[in-house]
Motif scaffolding. Structure first.
Motif, PDB file in Angstrom:
ATOM      1  N   LEU A 164      -7.575   5.908 -40.741  1.00 27.59           N
ATOM      2  CA  LEU A 164      -6.908   4.760 -40.132  1.00 27.59           C
ATOM      3  C   LEU A 164      -5.437   5.082 -39.890  1.00 27.59           C
ATOM      4  O   LEU A 164      -4.770   5.614 -40.772  1.00 27.59           O
ATOM      5  CB  LEU A 164      -7.023   3.564 -41.089  1.00 27.59           C
ATOM      6  CG  LEU A 164      -6.175   2.333 -40.783  1.00 27.59           C
ATOM      7  CD1 LEU A 164      -6.692   1.638 -39.531  1.00 27.59           C
ATOM      8  CD2 LEU A 164      -6.202   1.376 -41.962  1.00 27.59           C
ATOM      9  N   ALA A 213     -10.588   1.411 -42.407  1.00 34.37           N
ATOM     10  CA  ALA A 213     -10.038   0.080 -42.141  1.00 34.37           C
ATOM     11  C   ALA A 213      -9.377  -0.443 -43.406  1.00 34.37           C
ATOM     12  O   ALA A 213      -9.595   0.074 -44.502  1.00 34.37           O
ATOM     13  CB  ALA A 213     -11.144  -0.885 -41.701  1.00 34.37           C
ATOM     14  N   LEU A 246      -8.123  -1.886 -37.864  1.00 39.80           N
ATOM     15  CA  LEU A 246      -8.692  -0.611 -37.443  1.00 39.80           C
ATOM     16  C   LEU A 246      -7.637   0.082 -36.594  1.00 39.80           C
ATOM     17  O   LEU A 246      -6.643  -0.532 -36.218  1.00 39.80           O
ATOM     18  CB  LEU A 246      -9.907  -0.825 -36.533  1.00 39.80           C
ATOM     19  CG  LEU A 246     -11.061  -1.656 -36.997  1.00 39.80           C
ATOM     20  CD1 LEU A 246     -11.988  -1.930 -35.812  1.00 39.80           C
ATOM     21  CD2 LEU A 246     -11.811  -0.921 -38.079  1.00 39.80           C
ATOM     22  N   SER A 247      -7.870   1.317 -36.249  1.00 41.74           N
ATOM     23  CA  SER A 247      -7.079   1.927 -35.181  1.00 41.74           C
ATOM     24  C   SER A 247      -8.051   2.596 -34.221  1.00 41.74           C
ATOM     25  O   SER A 247      -9.024   3.221 -34.638  1.00 41.74           O
ATOM     26  CB  SER A 247      -6.012   2.887 -35.712  1.00 41.74           C
ATOM     27  OG  SER A 247      -6.548   3.908 -36.493  1.00 41.74           O
TER      28      SER A 247
END
Length: 188
Positions: free
Chosen positions: A24, A61, A82-83
Motif C-alpha cells: 500500500l 490496505a 487502498l492505492s
C-alpha cells in the motif's frame, strides 16, 4: 459513432487497474493522521504471518478515518484505504456496527463489511472469520481465551486482534480477490 464509443470503452477498460498496489502506498496525510496512536490501527495484510507473530507480510490496505470524518470513532472502520496505480484512494464504509472489533469479539464470530468509492467505480468486501485476541506481555503476544477478551481489551496492556478472511475488490469492473489477515493493534 458506435465505433468511437467502443474504442472509448476499451481504452477505459485497459486503463482500469487489475490489482491494488502492493505494498500500500499511503498519502502523507494518512501517514501523519495514523501516527497519532489513536486506537485501533488496522492493517489488511496479504501473505500474513501466523497469528500474533511479527513476521513480514505485505500491507494491501488499512482502515482509518476519512479526512472529512473529523472526530468520528475509528473503531467503526469508516474508511478503507487502498492505492491504485500509485494513487491513494479512500473507500467509504456502507452501514454496519459502530465498533467492529468489540462486536466481533463479543459475538465470537466473523463479519462481512463493505466499502465503496462510487465516483471511482471501486468497491471492497471483506469477509472475516471469528477473531483471536492477543495481549502483549514483554516480548511476545499471548492469546487470550474468548471468554476473557472483553476484559483484556479494557486493560492497560497493548492488544492485537487478528482475523483471517478474504478481501474482494471490484476495480472498475475487474475483480481482485485474496486471502488476507486483518490485524487491529491498540496500545499505549
Amino acid at each position: 459513432m458506435s465505433a468511437v464509443l467502443g474504442l472509448a470503452c476499451a481504452a477505459a477498460q485497459a486503463a482500469a487497474p487489475t490489482a491494488p498496489d502492493l505494498p500500500l502506498r499511503v498519502s502523507p496525510w494518512l501517514e501523519q493522521a495514523m501516527d497519532s496512536k489513536t486506537c485501533p490501527l488496522v492493517d489488511v495484510l496479504v501473505g500474513g504471518a501466523a497469528s500474533g507473530a511479527k513476521a513480514p507480510a505485505t500491507r494491501v490496505a488499512t482502515v482509518w478515518l476519512a479526512r472529512e470524518d473529523g472526530y468520528a470513532d475509528p473503531s467503526a472502520w469508516p474508511a478503507l484505504y487502498l492505492s491504485l496505480g500509485g494513487r491513494p484512494l479512500a473507500l467509504r464504509r456502507e452501514g454496519g456496527p459502530s465498533d467492529v472489533e468489540a462486536q466481533s469479539l463479543r459475538e465470537r464470530r466473523g463479519l462481512s463489511l463493505r466499502w465503496s468509492a462510487p465516483a471511482e467505480r471501486v468497491s471492497a468486501r471483506l469477509h472475516l472469520q471469528a477473531p483471536r485476541l492477543y495481549v502483549e506481555t514483554g516480548d511476545s503476544w499471548q492469546p487470550v481465551p474468548p471468554d476473557r477478551a472483553e476484559r483484556a481489551r479494557q486493560g492497560e496492556d497493548p492488544t492485537r486482534t487478528v482475523w483471517k478472511g478474504r478481501l474482494s475488490l471490484d476495480l472498475r469492473g475487474r475483480a481482485w480477490e485474496r486471502e488476507v489477515e486483518v490485524v487491529s493493534t491498540c496500545g499505549p
